[in-house]
Design a protein around this motif. Structure first.
Motif, PDB file in Angstrom:
ATOM      1  N   GLY A 134      25.595  14.896 -13.074  1.00  0.00           N
ATOM      2  CA  GLY A 134      24.207  15.071 -12.651  1.00  0.00           C
ATOM      3  C   GLY A 134      23.276  15.646 -13.693  1.00  0.00           C
ATOM      4  N   TRP A 135      23.818  16.037 -14.869  1.00  0.00           N
ATOM      5  CA  TRP A 135      22.863  16.533 -15.867  1.00  0.00           C
ATOM      6  C   TRP A 135      22.127  15.391 -16.545  1.00  0.00           C
ATOM      7  N   LEU A 136      22.651  14.212 -16.400  1.00  0.00           N
ATOM      8  CA  LEU A 136      21.870  13.024 -16.754  1.00  0.00           C
ATOM      9  C   LEU A 136      21.535  12.328 -15.452  1.00  0.00           C
ATOM     10  N   GLN A 137      20.277  11.989 -15.319  1.00  0.00           N
ATOM     11  CA  GLN A 137      19.891  11.307 -14.085  1.00  0.00           C
ATOM     12  C   GLN A 137      19.419   9.902 -14.417  1.00  0.00           C
ATOM     13  N   VAL A 138      19.873   8.977 -13.581  1.00  0.00           N
ATOM     14  CA  VAL A 138      19.484   7.584 -13.779  1.00  0.00           C
ATOM     15  C   VAL A 138      18.475   7.246 -12.698  1.00  0.00           C
ATOM     16  N   TRP A 139      17.381   6.673 -13.130  1.00  0.00           N
ATOM     17  CA  TRP A 139      16.432   6.269 -12.088  1.00  0.00           C
ATOM     18  C   TRP A 139      15.761   4.977 -12.479  1.00  0.00           C
ATOM     19  N   GLU A 140      15.201   4.326 -11.507  1.00  0.00           N
ATOM     20  CA  GLU A 140      14.614   3.020 -11.782  1.00  0.00           C
ATOM     21  C   GLU A 140      13.118   3.131 -11.971  1.00  0.00           C
ATOM     22  N   GLU A 141      12.650   2.333 -12.847  1.00  0.00           N
ATOM     23  CA  GLU A 141      11.245   2.442 -13.208  1.00  0.00           C
ATOM     24  C   GLU A 141      10.702   1.038 -13.470  1.00  0.00           C
ATOM     25  N   ALA A 199       0.825  -1.209   0.000  1.00  0.00           N
ATOM     26  CA  ALA A 199       0.000   0.000   0.000  1.00  0.00           C
ATOM     27  C   ALA A 199       0.860   1.260   0.000  1.00  0.00           C
ATOM     28  N   ALA A 200       2.070   1.134   0.543  1.00  0.00           N
ATOM     29  CA  ALA A 200       2.919   2.316   0.696  1.00  0.00           C
ATOM     30  C   ALA A 200       3.733   2.630  -0.551  1.00  0.00           C
ATOM     31  N   LEU A 201       3.791   1.700  -1.482  1.00  0.00           N
ATOM     32  CA  LEU A 201       4.556   1.937  -2.708  1.00  0.00           C
ATOM     33  C   LEU A 201       3.633   2.384  -3.833  1.00  0.00           C
ATOM     34  N   PRO A 202       4.144   3.170  -4.755  1.00  0.00           N
ATOM     35  CA  PRO A 202       3.267   3.789  -5.737  1.00  0.00           C
ATOM     36  C   PRO A 202       2.555   2.796  -6.636  1.00  0.00           C
ATOM     37  N   VAL A 203       3.229   1.779  -7.065  1.00  0.00           N
ATOM     38  CA  VAL A 203       2.540   0.803  -7.899  1.00  0.00           C
ATOM     39  C   VAL A 203       2.690  -0.575  -7.282  1.00  0.00           C
ATOM     40  N   GLY A 204       2.807  -0.623  -5.984  1.00  0.00           N
ATOM     41  CA  GLY A 204       2.947  -1.885  -5.308  1.00  0.00           C
ATOM     42  C   GLY A 204       4.324  -2.467  -5.535  1.00  0.00           C
ATOM     43  N   LEU A 205       4.475  -3.680  -5.105  1.00  0.00           N
ATOM     44  CA  LEU A 205       5.778  -4.333  -5.233  1.00  0.00           C
ATOM     45  C   LEU A 205       5.943  -5.010  -6.573  1.00  0.00           C
ATOM     46  N   ASN A 206       4.819  -5.212  -7.225  1.00  0.00           N
ATOM     47  CA  ASN A 206       4.846  -6.126  -8.347  1.00  0.00           C
ATOM     48  C   ASN A 206       5.345  -5.542  -9.640  1.00  0.00           C
ATOM     49  N   PHE A 207       6.504  -4.967  -9.580  1.00  0.00           N
ATOM     50  CA  PHE A 207       7.102  -4.587 -10.843  1.00  0.00           C
ATOM     51  C   PHE A 207       8.576  -4.931 -10.793  1.00  0.00           C
ATOM     52  N   ALA A 208       9.100  -5.191 -11.968  1.00  0.00           N
ATOM     53  CA  ALA A 208      10.537  -5.370 -12.047  1.00  0.00           C
ATOM     54  C   ALA A 208      11.084  -4.009 -12.441  1.00  0.00           C
ATOM     55  N   SER A 209      12.188  -3.627 -11.864  1.00  0.00           N
ATOM     56  CA  SER A 209      12.652  -2.279 -12.156  1.00  0.00           C
ATOM     57  C   SER A 209      13.566  -2.263 -13.361  1.00  0.00           C
ATOM     58  N   GLU A 210      13.650  -1.114 -13.961  1.00  0.00           N
ATOM     59  CA  GLU A 210      14.495  -0.939 -15.125  1.00  0.00           C
ATOM     60  C   GLU A 210      15.118   0.441 -15.033  1.00  0.00           C
ATOM     61  N   LYS A 211      16.408   0.520 -15.331  1.00  0.00           N
ATOM     62  CA  LYS A 211      17.059   1.830 -15.229  1.00  0.00           C
ATOM     63  C   LYS A 211      16.784   2.661 -16.466  1.00  0.00           C
ATOM     64  N   ARG A 212      16.436   3.895 -16.251  1.00  0.00           N
ATOM     65  CA  ARG A 212      16.217   4.813 -17.351  1.00  0.00           C
ATOM     66  C   ARG A 212      17.037   6.073 -17.132  1.00  0.00           C
ATOM     67  N   VAL A 213      17.270   6.810 -18.217  1.00  0.00           N
ATOM     68  CA  VAL A 213      17.962   8.097 -18.045  1.00  0.00           C
ATOM     69  C   VAL A 213      17.037   9.229 -18.452  1.00  0.00           C
ATOM     70  N   ARG A 214      17.227  10.358 -17.806  1.00  0.00           N
ATOM     71  CA  ARG A 214      16.500  11.539 -18.214  1.00  0.00           C
ATOM     72  C   ARG A 214      17.402  12.748 -18.018  1.00  0.00           C
ATOM     73  N   ALA A 215      17.018  13.825 -18.700  1.00  0.00           N
ATOM     74  CA  ALA A 215      17.811  15.047 -18.612  1.00  0.00           C
ATOM     75  C   ALA A 215      17.350  15.857 -17.426  1.00  0.00           C
ATOM     76  N   LYS A 216      18.321  16.450 -16.767  1.00  0.00           N
ATOM     77  CA  LYS A 216      17.970  17.317 -15.651  1.00  0.00           C
ATOM     78  C   LYS A 216      17.330  18.593 -16.183  1.00  0.00           C
ATOM     79  N   LYS A 217      16.334  19.067 -15.430  1.00  0.00           N
ATOM     80  CA  LYS A 217      15.650  20.286 -15.852  1.00  0.00           C
ATOM     81  C   LYS A 217      16.513  21.513 -15.581  1.00  0.00           C
ATOM     82  N   GLY A 218      16.237  22.566 -16.327  1.00  0.00           N
ATOM     83  CA  GLY A 218      16.884  23.844 -16.031  1.00  0.00           C
ATOM     84  C   GLY A 218      18.185  24.043 -16.789  1.00  0.00           C
ATOM     85  N   PHE A 219      18.795  25.186 -16.562  1.00  0.00           N
ATOM     86  CA  PHE A 219      19.991  25.564 -17.286  1.00  0.00           C
ATOM     87  C   PHE A 219      21.225  24.892 -16.686  1.00  0.00           C
ATOM     88  N   ILE A 220      22.041  24.357 -17.542  1.00  0.00           N
ATOM     89  CA  ILE A 220      23.274  23.736 -17.075  1.00  0.00           C
ATOM     90  C   ILE A 220      24.417  24.343 -17.881  1.00  0.00           C
TER      91      ILE A 220
END
Ligand code: ADP
Ligand code: ZN
Length: 808
Positions: free
Chosen positions: A161-168, A96-117
């Protein structure tokens, strides 16, 4: 090397942990693992890492799914508390405390940091812009830029840090597109509908087209089918063949709330009383100490303004904040006010978000990108970093209690516990605090803060209209007095809200010859009659059928529709006030993602004169031009079989009263009732919460109802009536053996005895209020142990749900 043992919680109902072993040294509580479970694999959450070898042979962890814990220590502790107190499994609480429950396998993704760099090379810029425009997994990005220089740039970007890696989650990351309909470009709509209008008779599909053309297009195929009988796959196809409409695949519409205004300078200067209250809250905030406050102040007294200032202060202390509201769709103005001051630092969470949106918001909070979470019940678990302040607005609201599925937690109490664990300050705000919080103030568990006045406007007056006295002086469902007040308000070009609690409930078909009312075959309730669609509907189970032409019992064709649901009230008002523009807000008209918002906006912008609705309209809405509010029949709420009926009635009336006259124009609330002398109505008239609370608490104490006890309700469900009764009986026997005779009530059939193919019984016990999570768990453990030793044959066919601090 010695083995590392880990205890794992799974999101199943089994209330125990499972031990595995692993060699992964980096494993830590709060990480998810992929492990063999019986004959399959399952995702579980590590809750403990230790060296104690169990007596049985452990199995190894197949894969560790997270690089670092996705739940921190507090969240693990909090979910453990929920597990004990609400008697669910730890895994269910984690789920209940996790956004989509436990039932996902995670995958690393990259995204660009917002704002001026700055200090980027040309190559960096290229990569950055490419990543900004496309969605890359880390693997895809590494593959796309795999040569020397490029590879180095990616590495550098991640490090800088202008590229951020996060799990999804690997599943459900695609933006789902769905089929929408729109008018074809070359269609001359005016001409076409004009022609159709003139025709003597038109086909059903042509009628559907006329209706469709008036909608806000494009509109999804599915929502059309739900909207009206006119829209069927056939009629839509027919219109398409005619060349009038076409289908397009579009993403599900995203939140239109994005277009909010950010004007942090517009923060208001607090009034003297607000300032006093604010100072008291600031004290523990500045020391990062736990404290709990009950902020009692009528609607419009300036509570929200105090929250905003306290939150601003918390942010200045380097903390985050959490604001719980009953239902986000119903409180757009509250959200807007926070947004005005805090802008992008806010993550708005709501139940109608897609999984992806929810996950993104969760990530932004967890990474610290966003510092404030605003949302309903489940937002109490939002991973706000270092929370300093937790606000529970409208703390009395029933929507804070989760009923199904387990965990059946109360977000207000979880918020208090979380504040405890995080050394945060919690503010419970309300104009009509629940009896639980009032009693906690009396016991000095919460500090009482009060905002007695309204900075702008005055309290509306509340007029009680006794239906006994108006017999023979009624205009439809309205007393002559209310009728005339509405007429006058219409003349003055002001707006009116009419409240009929319970949508469609009292609208039913009745046989004029034998009095029979069609009953649902799926639940033991009367079927609701929906005139527009000409169907009979069971709102509990969803069963529906075309309206009967003949009486089921005597065969008479003399059936007539009776009662007054909101829909019928709407029709009656249309007759009484033929020139007024009407709008209806209830569960039926607000389906769809932005249903509330739409109706809300329409009414606010003056597109309707009278808003007719259920208790939905009583919540959080604020219309400056409303001067008359009518409660058509206050008794529907009092008739509800619950010891809280009076409390709810009072809350409802106060909320409705709060709606009227919030701006310069004074408002009047008219309450029609057969029971003018009922305390909930009597004290609501004088806005005297304290008098009501005193009387209500005295009653509760006499009957040892909460807050003078802790009530635990057990629900027994089974398709077999005899089994459900037998098990409920035996369970209560066991319970009486464990807890003694006088604290057990029941068993008895539930209000809705038969639903979705299940018979439902219930029983409850009243424990001492002082029982904490461990004590509650211990008692429930012994009850279930006792029951296990005496349970009858076939008992497994009966499901038993436990609802601690049940509130219905
Ligand atoms: P509540 O949350 O108790 O219902 P609000 O904070 O929404 O009360 O305040 C009611 C109205 O009064 C709002 O329109 C708000 O902008 C205004 N208000 C509250 N405090 C102040 C203040 N200190 N100065 C000016 N206006 C205020
Ligand atoms: Zn009949």
């Amino acid at each position: 090397m010695s083995k590392i043992y880990i205890d794992i919680a799974f999101p199943t109902a089994v209330r125990r942990l499972f031990t595995y072993h692993t060699k992964e040294k980096h494993i830590a509580p709060g990480m998810r693992v992929w492990v063999p479970l019986r004959k399959e694999f399952a995702i579980g959450m590590v809750v403990q890492v230790h060296q104690r070898k169990p007596e049985f042979e452990t199995r190894p962890v197949e894969r560790v799914l997270d690089e670092s814990p996705i739940m921190d220590e507090t969240m693990l502790k909090l979910t453990e508390w929920i597990h004990r107190f609400y008697y669910c499994s730890w895994g269910e609480a984690i789920q209940a405390a996790l956004p989509v429950g436990l039932n996902f396998a995670s995958e690393k993704r990259v995204r660009a940091k917002k704002g001026f760099i700055d200090k980027l090379t040309k190559l960096d810029e290229e990569i950055l812009s490419e990543i900004r425009n496309h969605d890359y997994t880390l693997k895809e990005a590494q593959k796309r830029w795999r040569d020397g220089k490029e590879k180095a740039a990616i590495k550098r970007g991640i490090a800088a840090g202008w590229l951020q890696v996060w799990e999804e989650p690997r599943q459900k990351v695609d933006y789902k597109t769905v089929k929408h309909w729109q008018i074809k470009e070359d269609v001359d709509l005016k001409k076409l509908t004009g022609e159709l209008d003139k025709r003597e008779s038109i086909n059903k599909w042509e009628e559907a087209f006329v209706e469709l053309s008036a909608l806000d297009l494009p509109v999804t195929h599915q929502s059309l089918l739900k909207m009206s009988d006119l829209y069927t796959p056939y009629t839509l196809k027919r219109i398409e063949e005619e060349g009038w409409i076409e289908s397009v695949e579009l993403p599900v519409k995203s939140d239109p709330d994005q277009s909010r205004e950010f004007e942090p300078d517009k923060i208001k200067t607090l009034s003297e009383t607000q300032e006093k209250v604010y100072r008291e809250i600031r004290e523990p905030l500045s020391k990062k100490q736990f404290a709990s406050f009950l902020l009692y102040g009528v609607t419009g007294s300036g509570k929200t303004e105090v929250y905003i200032h306290a939150l601003k202060y918390a942010l200045e202390q380097g903390c985050g904040g959490l604001v719980l509201v009953p239902e986000i769709a119903l409180t757009p103005q509250t959200v807007q006010r926070f947004y005005q001051i805090f802008g992008d630092q806010i993550a708005v969470l709501h139940s109608r978000m897609s999984e992806r949106e929810r996950f993104e918001a969760w990530q932004q909070l967890k990474s610290g990108d966003k510092k404030i979470a605003i949302g309903p019940r489940s937002a109490v678990f939002a991973p706000v970093q270092n929370p300093g302040l937790i606000v529970v607005d409208e703390e009395h609201d029933a929507s804070y209690k989760q009923y199904d599925p387990s965990p059946r937690y109360h977000a207000r109490d979880v918020a208090i516990m979380r504040a405890h664990m995080d050394n945060a300050v919690v503010i419970l705000g309300s104009a009509t605090p629940g009896m639980v919080s009032v009693k906690a103030v009396m016991e000095e568990k919460h500090t009482l803060l009060q905002l007695p006045d309204r900075p702008t406007g005055t309290m509306p007056s509340v007029e009680i209209l006794s239906l006994k006295e108006y017999k023979g002086a009624m205009r439809g469902p309205l007393t002559v007095e209310l009728f005339e007040e509405i007429e006058k308000a219409l003349e003055r070009k002001e707006q009116i809200i009419l409240l009929y609690n319970r949508r469609g409930y009292a609208s039913f078909l009745q046989c004029e010859d034998c009095g029979h009312v069609p009953q649902s075959p799926e639940s033991s309730t009367s079927l609701t009659y929906h005139k527009k669609k000409n169907i009979l509907l069971d709102h509990y189970s969803g069963y529906s059928r075309r309206a009967d032409k003949r009486c089921e019992l005597c065969g008479s064709e003399n059936l007539s529709s009776k009662g007054s649901g909101t829909q019928q009230v709407e029709e009656e008002m249309a007759e009484l006030f033929p020139d007024a523009r009407l709008l209806r807000m209830d569960r039926d008209t607000t389906s769809g993602k932005f249903g509330h918002r739409k109706i809300y906006d329409q009414f606010l912008s003056g597109h309707a004169d009278i808003l007719i609705g259920t208790q939905l309209v009583a919540k959080g809405l604020d219309f400056p031009n409303v001067t008359v509010v009518g409660v058509i029949n206050a008794d529907t709420e009092l008739a509800f079989p619950s010891f809280r009926a009076g409390e709810r009635m009072f809350q409802l009336l106060s909320q409705v009263a709060g709606r009227a006259g919030r701006a310069e124009k004074p408002g009047v609330v008219y309450v029609q009732t057969w029971k003018p002398e009922h305390p909930a109505i009597k004290h609501a008239r004088t806005h005297d919460f304290k008098a009501f609370a005193r009387q209500e608490l005295a009653n509760r104490e006499m009957l040892i109802f909460p807050p003078f006890s802790r009530m635990i309700v057990f629900h027994f469900k089974s398709p077999s009536w005899s089994k459900v009764q037998m098990v409920a009986d035996r369970f209560c026997d066991g319970m009486r053996m464990v807890t003694g005779e006088n604290v057990v009530m029941g068993p008895s059939p539930s209000v809705i005895e038969w639903m979705n193919g299940q018979y439902q019984w219930e029983a409850n016990i009243k424990l001492k209020r002082s029982h904490n999570a461990f004590a509650v768990e211990k008692i429930l453990d012994s009850i279930f142990e006792k029951y296990d030793s005496i349970k009858p044959k076939g008992a497994s066919a009966v499901r038993i749900n436990v609802d601690v601090d049940a509130i219905e």
